[in-house]
Design a protein around this motif. Structure first.
Motif, PDB file in Angstrom:
ATOM      1  N   UNK A 264       0.837  -1.203   0.000  1.00  0.00           N
ATOM      2  CA  UNK A 264       0.000   0.000   0.000  1.00  0.00           C
ATOM      3  C   UNK A 264       0.873   1.256   0.000  1.00  0.00           C
ATOM      4  N   UNK A 265       1.974   1.229   0.760  1.00  0.00           N
ATOM      5  CA  UNK A 265       2.888   2.377   0.801  1.00  0.00           C
ATOM      6  C   UNK A 265       3.485   2.624  -0.583  1.00  0.00           C
ATOM      7  N   UNK A 266       3.890   1.564  -1.241  1.00  0.00           N
ATOM      8  CA  UNK A 266       4.456   1.704  -2.588  1.00  0.00           C
ATOM      9  C   UNK A 266       3.422   2.276  -3.545  1.00  0.00           C
ATOM     10  N   UNK A 267       2.225   1.732  -3.503  1.00  0.00           N
ATOM     11  CA  UNK A 267       1.160   2.205  -4.399  1.00  0.00           C
ATOM     12  C   UNK A 267       0.791   3.662  -4.107  1.00  0.00           C
ATOM     13  N   UNK A 268       0.753   4.022  -2.828  1.00  0.00           N
ATOM     14  CA  UNK A 268       0.440   5.412  -2.455  1.00  0.00           C
ATOM     15  C   UNK A 268       1.521   6.343  -2.997  1.00  0.00           C
ATOM     16  N   UNK A 269       2.770   5.954  -2.821  1.00  0.00           N
ATOM     17  CA  UNK A 269       3.873   6.782  -3.309  1.00  0.00           C
ATOM     18  C   UNK A 269       3.880   6.886  -4.834  1.00  0.00           C
ATOM     19  N   UNK A 270       3.269   5.913  -5.505  1.00  0.00           N
ATOM     20  CA  UNK A 270       3.152   5.948  -6.966  1.00  0.00           C
ATOM     21  C   UNK A 270       1.914   6.729  -7.422  1.00  0.00           C
ATOM     22  N   UNK A 271       1.102   7.200  -6.457  1.00  0.00           N
ATOM     23  CA  UNK A 271      -0.030   8.049  -6.830  1.00  0.00           C
ATOM     24  C   UNK A 271      -1.414   7.533  -6.504  1.00  0.00           C
ATOM     25  N   UNK A 272      -1.539   6.295  -5.998  1.00  0.00           N
ATOM     26  CA  UNK A 272      -2.870   5.787  -5.646  1.00  0.00           C
ATOM     27  C   UNK A 272      -3.466   6.601  -4.511  1.00  0.00           C
ATOM     28  N   UNK A 273      -4.775   6.770  -4.534  1.00  0.00           N
ATOM     29  CA  UNK A 273      -5.462   7.508  -3.474  1.00  0.00           C
ATOM     30  C   UNK A 273      -5.710   6.600  -2.273  1.00  0.00           C
ATOM     31  N   UNK A 274      -5.956   7.226  -1.129  1.00  0.00           N
ATOM     32  CA  UNK A 274      -6.295   6.461   0.070  1.00  0.00           C
ATOM     33  C   UNK A 274      -7.587   5.685  -0.144  1.00  0.00           C
ATOM     34  N   UNK A 275      -8.554   6.296  -0.834  1.00  0.00           N
ATOM     35  CA  UNK A 275      -9.833   5.625  -1.098  1.00  0.00           C
ATOM     36  C   UNK A 275      -9.627   4.384  -1.969  1.00  0.00           C
ATOM     37  N   UNK A 276      -8.833   4.525  -3.010  1.00  0.00           N
ATOM     38  CA  UNK A 276      -8.569   3.384  -3.905  1.00  0.00           C
ATOM     39  C   UNK A 276      -7.849   2.264  -3.152  1.00  0.00           C
TER      40      UNK A 276
END
Length: 111
Positions: A58-70
């Protein structure tokens, strides 16, 4: 204190397909209270816990631009839970507008 009538109604609503957040709103209870009522009654599983590998992903995906909701949808938890887990993992939260700027450029044409 939650009344017996509220407990019964919460269980009936949940069994009929109403979401926990909607039950909480309707009965003027905290979501955590509704989840506890359902869990104690045996009609709902305990809250979903994220594993360490999921938090890292999740941290990697967030840092790549994913939203908290997604991310919340992906892992079956609330955006607030994702946010808390990422902060505890040392991830710096970005301003809300940044996630939108990382999305694909708009395909709308200028007038």
């Amino acid at each position: 204190m939650v009344t017996d009538d509220a407990r019964t109604e919460a269980i009936q609503l949940f069994r009929s397909g109403v979401y926990v957040k909607d039950i909480a709103t309707r009965l003027k209870l905290a979501r955590a209270s509704v989840r506890k009522i359902l869990y104690d009654a045996g009609v709902s599983a305990p809250p979903r816990r994220m594993t360490e590998p999921e938090i890292k992903d999740a941290a990697r995906r967030y840092e790549e631009g994913s939203s908290l909701a997604r991310l919340g949808d992906r892992y079956g938890v609330s955006p607030g839970t994702i946010r808390l887990k990422l902060i505890r993992a040392g991830v710096e939260m970005r301003p809300t507008s940044v996630s939108q700027s990382l999305r694909q450029p708009s395909t709308r044409r200028a007038k």
